[in-house]
Design a protein around this motif. Structure first.
Motif, PDB file in Angstrom:
ATOM      1  N   GLN A   1      -4.489  12.334  23.328  1.00 44.88           N
ATOM      2  CA  GLN A   1      -3.937  11.369  22.389  1.00 44.88           C
ATOM      3  C   GLN A   1      -4.901  11.182  21.225  1.00 44.88           C
ATOM      4  O   GLN A   1      -6.102  11.051  21.427  1.00 44.88           O
ATOM      5  N   VAL A   2      -4.356  11.175  20.027  1.00 44.75           N
ATOM      6  CA  VAL A   2      -5.157  10.994  18.833  1.00 44.75           C
ATOM      7  C   VAL A   2      -5.131   9.530  18.428  1.00 44.75           C
ATOM      8  O   VAL A   2      -4.072   8.908  18.411  1.00 44.75           O
ATOM      9  N   GLN A   3      -6.287   9.000  18.083  1.00 42.70           N
ATOM     10  CA  GLN A   3      -6.375   7.619  17.624  1.00 42.70           C
ATOM     11  C   GLN A   3      -7.012   7.576  16.255  1.00 42.70           C
ATOM     12  O   GLN A   3      -7.988   8.276  15.994  1.00 42.70           O
ATOM     13  N   LEU A   4      -6.452   6.735  15.388  1.00 45.25           N
ATOM     14  CA  LEU A   4      -6.942   6.585  14.036  1.00 45.25           C
ATOM     15  C   LEU A   4      -7.283   5.116  13.807  1.00 45.25           C
ATOM     16  O   LEU A   4      -6.490   4.237  14.179  1.00 45.25           O
ATOM     17  N   ALA A   5      -8.406   4.864  13.180  1.00 41.97           N
ATOM     18  CA  ALA A   5      -8.834   3.490  12.940  1.00 41.97           C
ATOM     19  C   ALA A   5      -9.323   3.353  11.511  1.00 41.97           C
ATOM     20  O   ALA A   5     -10.351   3.932  11.148  1.00 41.97           O
ATOM     21  N   GLU A   6      -8.582   2.575  10.706  1.00 37.04           N
ATOM     22  CA  GLU A   6      -8.961   2.346   9.319  1.00 37.04           C
ATOM     23  C   GLU A   6      -9.923   1.167   9.197  1.00 37.04           C
ATOM     24  O   GLU A   6      -9.903   0.240  10.013  1.00 37.04           O
ATOM     25  N   SER A   7     -10.715   1.208   8.152  1.00 34.13           N
ATOM     26  CA  SER A   7     -11.606   0.095   7.826  1.00 34.13           C
ATOM     27  C   SER A   7     -11.898   0.134   6.334  1.00 34.13           C
ATOM     28  O   SER A   7     -11.599   1.127   5.663  1.00 34.13           O
ATOM     29  N   GLY A   8     -12.463  -0.964   5.837  1.00 39.74           N
ATOM     30  CA  GLY A   8     -12.887  -0.998   4.451  1.00 39.74           C
ATOM     31  C   GLY A   8     -12.001  -1.794   3.511  1.00 39.74           C
ATOM     32  O   GLY A   8     -12.314  -1.930   2.325  1.00 39.74           O
ATOM     33  N   GLY A   9     -10.886  -2.312   4.021  1.00 37.18           N
ATOM     34  CA  GLY A   9     -10.036  -3.112   3.169  1.00 37.18           C
ATOM     35  C   GLY A   9     -10.667  -4.455   2.843  1.00 37.18           C
ATOM     36  O   GLY A   9     -11.707  -4.821   3.381  1.00 37.18           O
ATOM     37  N   GLY A  15      -9.425  -4.054 -11.403  1.00 34.52           N
ATOM     38  CA  GLY A  15     -10.483  -3.266 -12.020  1.00 34.52           C
ATOM     39  C   GLY A  15     -11.620  -2.923 -11.080  1.00 34.52           C
ATOM     40  O   GLY A  15     -12.483  -2.106 -11.413  1.00 34.52           O
ATOM     41  N   GLY A  16     -11.623  -3.533  -9.907  1.00 30.66           N
ATOM     42  CA  GLY A  16     -12.684  -3.294  -8.943  1.00 30.66           C
ATOM     43  C   GLY A  16     -12.437  -2.060  -8.094  1.00 30.66           C
ATOM     44  O   GLY A  16     -11.464  -1.323  -8.299  1.00 30.66           O
ATOM     45  N   SER A  17     -13.327  -1.868  -7.134  1.00 31.57           N
ATOM     46  CA  SER A  17     -13.281  -0.667  -6.287  1.00 31.57           C
ATOM     47  C   SER A  17     -13.384  -1.031  -4.815  1.00 31.57           C
ATOM     48  O   SER A  17     -13.985  -2.054  -4.448  1.00 31.57           O
ATOM     49  N   LEU A  18     -12.796  -0.183  -3.997  1.00 28.67           N
ATOM     50  CA  LEU A  18     -12.945  -0.258  -2.555  1.00 28.67           C
ATOM     51  C   LEU A  18     -12.999   1.162  -2.008  1.00 28.67           C
ATOM     52  O   LEU A  18     -12.406   2.078  -2.591  1.00 28.67           O
ATOM     53  N   ARG A  19     -13.676   1.309  -0.870  1.00 21.66           N
ATOM     54  CA  ARG A  19     -13.693   2.593  -0.192  1.00 21.66           C
ATOM     55  C   ARG A  19     -13.172   2.401   1.223  1.00 21.66           C
ATOM     56  O   ARG A  19     -13.764   1.670   2.012  1.00 21.66           O
ATOM     57  N   LEU A  20     -12.048   3.035   1.513  1.00 26.09           N
ATOM     58  CA  LEU A  20     -11.460   2.971   2.832  1.00 26.09           C
ATOM     59  C   LEU A  20     -11.953   4.148   3.674  1.00 26.09           C
ATOM     60  O   LEU A  20     -12.172   5.240   3.153  1.00 26.09           O
ATOM     61  N   SER A  21     -12.093   3.885   4.958  1.00 24.18           N
ATOM     62  CA  SER A  21     -12.461   4.932   5.908  1.00 24.18           C
ATOM     63  C   SER A  21     -11.444   4.964   7.033  1.00 24.18           C
ATOM     64  O   SER A  21     -10.845   3.950   7.371  1.00 24.18           O
ATOM     65  N   CYS A  22     -11.275   6.145   7.602  1.00 21.15           N
ATOM     66  CA  CYS A  22     -10.389   6.306   8.757  1.00 21.15           C
ATOM     67  C   CYS A  22     -11.089   7.222   9.748  1.00 21.15           C
ATOM     68  O   CYS A  22     -11.273   8.423   9.481  1.00 21.15           O
ATOM     69  N   ALA A  23     -11.477   6.655  10.869  1.00 28.02           N
ATOM     70  CA  ALA A  23     -12.138   7.424  11.919  1.00 28.02           C
ATOM     71  C   ALA A  23     -11.095   7.940  12.901  1.00 28.02           C
ATOM     72  O   ALA A  23     -10.229   7.182  13.356  1.00 28.02           O
ATOM     73  N   VAL A  24     -11.194   9.204  13.238  1.00 27.71           N
ATOM     74  CA  VAL A  24     -10.207   9.855  14.103  1.00 27.71           C
ATOM     75  C   VAL A  24     -10.882  10.309  15.393  1.00 27.71           C
ATOM     76  O   VAL A  24     -11.969  10.909  15.357  1.00 27.71           O
TER      77      VAL A  24
END
Length: 124
Positions: A1-9, A15-24
């Motif tokens: 089973q594959v699991q994905l977990a987002e973070s960084g929101g 005008g600003g910035s964000l960096r999202l990550s997704c660990a698999v």
């Protein structure tokens, strides 16, 4: 089973910035085409960006070209979405997705696995 977990929101001003990550985890990450999608409240989930298995090729929806960058680190089993010059209309849940099909494009139905999402709120 594959699991994905987002973070960084989070909350950011226009005008600003964000960096999202997704660990698999669960399977060989480099076997998957990876995508990012956005879903605003009450709206359908829409394609933002995708990246091929090797990371050589990337694709974006027109509205984010030049501002968002998708990348992946196959050694870390992680895909990223760097978002610059954010706009209020880009507020929503951001979801990463994985597909075993190398021909997968922008249709959410083409993806096999999904994360739970991370919320991005852009204030005006």
């Amino acid at each position: 089973q594959v699991q994905l977990a987002e973070s960084g929101g989070g909350l950011v001003q226009a005008g600003g910035s964000l960096r999202l990550s997704c660990a698999v985890s669960g399977r060989t990450f480099s076997n998957y085409v990876m995508g990012w999608f956005r879903q605003a409240p009450g709206k359908e989930r829409k394609f933002v960006a995708r990246i091929t298995r090797s990371g050589i090729s990337t694709y974006y929806t027109d509205s984010v070209k030049g501002r968002f960058t998708i990348s992946r680190d196959n050694a870390k089993n992680t895909v990223y979405l760097q978002m610059d010059s954010l706009k209020p209309e880009e507020t929503g849940g951001y979801y990463c997705a994985a597909s075993v099909k190398y021909t997968t494009g922008s249709d959410p139905l083409g993806y096999d696995y999904w994360g739970q999402g991370t919320q991005v709120t852009v204030s005006s």
